[in-house]
Design a protein around this motif. Structure first.
Motif, PDB file in Angstrom:
ATOM      1  N   LYS A 150     -50.552 -35.767  19.705  1.00  0.00           N
ATOM      2  CA  LYS A 150     -51.021 -37.254  19.069  1.00  0.00           C
ATOM      3  C   LYS A 150     -49.676 -37.665  18.136  1.00  0.00           C
ATOM      4  N   SER A 157     -56.393 -44.599  20.005  1.00  0.00           N
ATOM      5  CA  SER A 157     -55.872 -43.699  20.983  1.00  0.00           C
ATOM      6  C   SER A 157     -54.349 -44.036  21.605  1.00  0.00           C
ATOM      7  N   GLU A 190     -52.515 -30.352  18.348  1.00  0.00           N
ATOM      8  CA  GLU A 190     -54.023 -29.565  18.338  1.00  0.00           C
ATOM      9  C   GLU A 190     -54.242 -28.773  19.310  1.00  0.00           C
ATOM     10  N   VAL A 193     -59.899 -29.372  22.671  1.00  0.00           N
ATOM     11  CA  VAL A 193     -61.347 -28.912  22.570  1.00  0.00           C
ATOM     12  C   VAL A 193     -61.932 -29.416  23.935  1.00  0.00           C
ATOM     13  N   GLU A 197     -67.740 -35.278  23.374  1.00  0.00           N
ATOM     14  CA  GLU A 197     -67.225 -36.091  22.388  1.00  0.00           C
ATOM     15  C   GLU A 197     -68.293 -36.804  21.977  1.00  0.00           C
ATOM     16  N   TYR A 229     -60.026 -39.429  25.613  1.00  0.00           N
ATOM     17  CA  TYR A 229     -60.136 -41.113  25.416  1.00  0.00           C
ATOM     18  C   TYR A 229     -58.728 -41.517  25.278  1.00  0.00           C
TER      19      TYR A 229
HETATM   20  N1  LIG Z   1     -58.361 -31.742  19.718  1.00  0.00           N
HETATM   21  C1  LIG Z   1     -58.614 -32.650  20.663  1.00  0.00           C
HETATM   22  N2  LIG Z   1     -59.222 -32.227  21.818  1.00  0.00           N
HETATM   23  C2  LIG Z   1     -59.614 -32.727  22.916  1.00  0.00           C
HETATM   24  N3  LIG Z   1     -59.604 -34.107  22.663  1.00  0.00           N
HETATM   25  C3  LIG Z   1     -58.798 -34.591  21.648  1.00  0.00           C
HETATM   26  C4  LIG Z   1     -58.431 -33.983  20.594  1.00  0.00           C
HETATM   27  N4  LIG Z   1     -57.944 -34.840  19.816  1.00  0.00           N
HETATM   28  C5  LIG Z   1     -57.990 -35.930  20.231  1.00  0.00           C
HETATM   29  N5  LIG Z   1     -58.620 -36.079  21.552  1.00  0.00           N
HETATM   30  C6  LIG Z   1     -58.994 -37.068  22.171  1.00  0.00           C
HETATM   31  O1  LIG Z   1     -58.066 -38.259  22.024  1.00  0.00           O
HETATM   32  C7  LIG Z   1     -58.830 -39.339  21.565  1.00  0.00           C
HETATM   33  C8  LIG Z   1     -58.341 -39.914  20.305  1.00  0.00           C
HETATM   34  O2  LIG Z   1     -58.153 -39.122  19.456  1.00  0.00           O
HETATM   35  P1  LIG Z   1     -58.417 -39.351  17.736  1.00  0.00           P
HETATM   36  O3  LIG Z   1     -57.986 -38.202  16.936  1.00  0.00           O
HETATM   37  O4  LIG Z   1     -59.734 -39.740  17.706  1.00  0.00           O
HETATM   38  O5  LIG Z   1     -57.462 -40.322  17.525  1.00  0.00           O
HETATM   39  P2  LIG Z   1     -57.464 -42.184  17.507  1.00  0.00           P
HETATM   40  O6  LIG Z   1     -58.853 -42.429  17.892  1.00  0.00           O
HETATM   41  O7  LIG Z   1     -57.064 -42.325  16.170  1.00  0.00           O
HETATM   42  O8  LIG Z   1     -56.587 -42.628  18.482  1.00  0.00           O
HETATM   43  C9  LIG Z   1     -60.308 -38.768  21.119  1.00  0.00           C
HETATM   44  O9  LIG Z   1     -61.252 -39.855  21.057  1.00  0.00           O
HETATM   45  C10 LIG Z   1     -60.195 -37.419  22.231  1.00  0.00           C
HETATM   46  O10 LIG Z   1     -60.840 -38.163  23.417  1.00  0.00           O
END
Ligand SMILES: Nc1ncnc2c1ncn2[C@@H]1O[C@H](COP(=O)(O)OP(=O)(O)O)[C@@H](O)[C@H]1O
Ligand SMILES: [Mg+2]
Length: 332
Positions: A150, A157, A190, A193, A197, A229
């Motif tokens: 990310k 997202s 990361e 996981v 969710e 997401y």
């Molecule tokens: N470590 C992870 N394992 C699985 N899915 C993840 C993980 N980190 C993020 N995601 C997916 O990516 C989406 C966005 O990540 P997030 O860390 O909430 O950042 P943001 O909402 O600020 O873009 C999450 O809602 C999830 O679906």
């Protein structure tokens, strides 16, 4: 009593001018005009006057004659990882109260790496990670594939499409390079996981109200497993559905709510916020991030909760605004 005047600071998607080489999600964080209209009419329905200020530049231009008692801030700000802090810090400089977290909290939480370091120090579970700031270099002996890559300080997202989940070192290196060059910032790598969710909303200060978890269904699935997401999902609302209350037993719900409250307090969030989670097949819970400036659109989580607990959208906005008014002793 004098009618309170509430200023509104915000960034509109429609105001964003795309620059050359911008990724398609460049304006993803910004709000739709309808969200600002809905918040404004909620505040008016409480008997307050609303003054629309707009973005940080409009705030600066009008700073000397704002004539407001408090600002309801949902502005995302411009350019850097301090962007969400800009409006709160300016308001603090001139002594105007505002709704929501302060600049420090907004700056830290926008930066997912700094947030994770704090979570880890406090014993709050978050996926294992590595920060990639040099193209081509990885240090992942402590991590198991699949991984997710990310941007370090984006939200909504941004930077997430199907290639964000990587299964081997080659895909990882390519993706890190893509994030660094496209988003001009380090990448957060990361452990991915698999499983489920959730997101947990919190409102208030001294004894914050923690709402039960809202579960996120992706592409019709509650067990989202490998799905996540993406920006594509954000643009196609029907592909995301919220289940409230979540399909998990009370013990797990309570565990998640306790973790959410701890994260909210540790990051010193104020008035309102939302904590995002994933849970794996063994029911292990992980905090992904903390959002002290979560979306308040009528389609989003706060209004889903409002409907289910039998209050209106306007009453949810009232709870948030009153948390701030109490904090500043502007009401008893
Ligand atoms: N470590 C992870 N394992 C699985 N899915 C993840 C993980 N980190 C993020 N995601 C997916 O990516 C989406 C966005 O990540 P997030 O860390 O909430 O950042 P943001 O909402 O600020 O873009 C999450 O809602 C999830 O679906
Ligand atoms: Mg999130």
């Amino acid at each position: 009593m004098k009618k309170l005047r509430v200023g509104l600071t915000y960034d509109l998607k429609t105001d964003y001018e795309f620059k050359e080489n911008d990724p398609p999600d460049a304006n993803a964080e910004f709000d739709y005009p309808t969200t600002v209209d809905d918040i404004a009419s909620a505040i008016e329905s409480l008997g307050f006057e609303v003054k629309r200020i707009g973005n940080v530049y409009n705030l600066l231009k009008n700073l000397d004659n704002l004539n407001v008692d408090i600002v309801f801030n949902i502005a995302e700000g411009k350019n850097t990882r301090n962007r969400e802090s800009q409006v709160p810090v300016i308001l603090e400089t001139v002594g105007i109260p505002y709704v929501g977290s302060d600049g420090l909290t907004l700056g830290i939480t926008l930066d997912k790496v700094t947030t994770k370091k704090i979570l880890i120090t406090e014993g709050i579970p978050t996926p294992k990670f590595f920060e990639a700031n040099t193209p081509g270099y990885v240090n992942i002996d402590h991590l198991n594939f699949p991984l997710i890559v990310k941007p370090r300080y984006e939200g909504s997202s941004k930077g997430l499409d199907e290639k964000a989940k990587v299964n081997n070192e080659k895909e990882l290196v390519e993706r890190i390079n893509y994030i660094i060059s496209t988003y001009k910032q380090p990448a957060l790598v990361e452990e991915f996981v698999r499983g489920y969710e959730f997101t947990v909303a919190v409102v208030g200060n001294d004894q914050p109200k923690v709402f039960p978890p809202v579960q996120t269904k992706i592409d019709g699935r509650a067990n989202v497993d490998d799905l996540f997401y993406t920006f594509e999902h954000l643009m196609n609302h029907h592909r995301i559905e919220y289940i409230f209350p979540a399909f998990i037993d009370e013990k797990l719900q309570k565990e998640m709510m306790d973790i959410a409250l701890k994260a909210y307090k540790v990051l010193e969030c104020r008035d309102f916020g939302r904590v995002d989670f994933r849970m794996d097949e063994q029911n292990r819970i992980f905090v992904l991030e903390i959002n002290p400036l979560p979306c308040l659109s009528k389609e989003d989580v706060f209004n889903i909760i409002a409907k289910e607990i039998g209050i209106t959208y306007n009453q949810m906005i009232e709870k948030i605004l009153y948390s701030a008014l109490k904090r500043y002793n502007l009401i008893s």
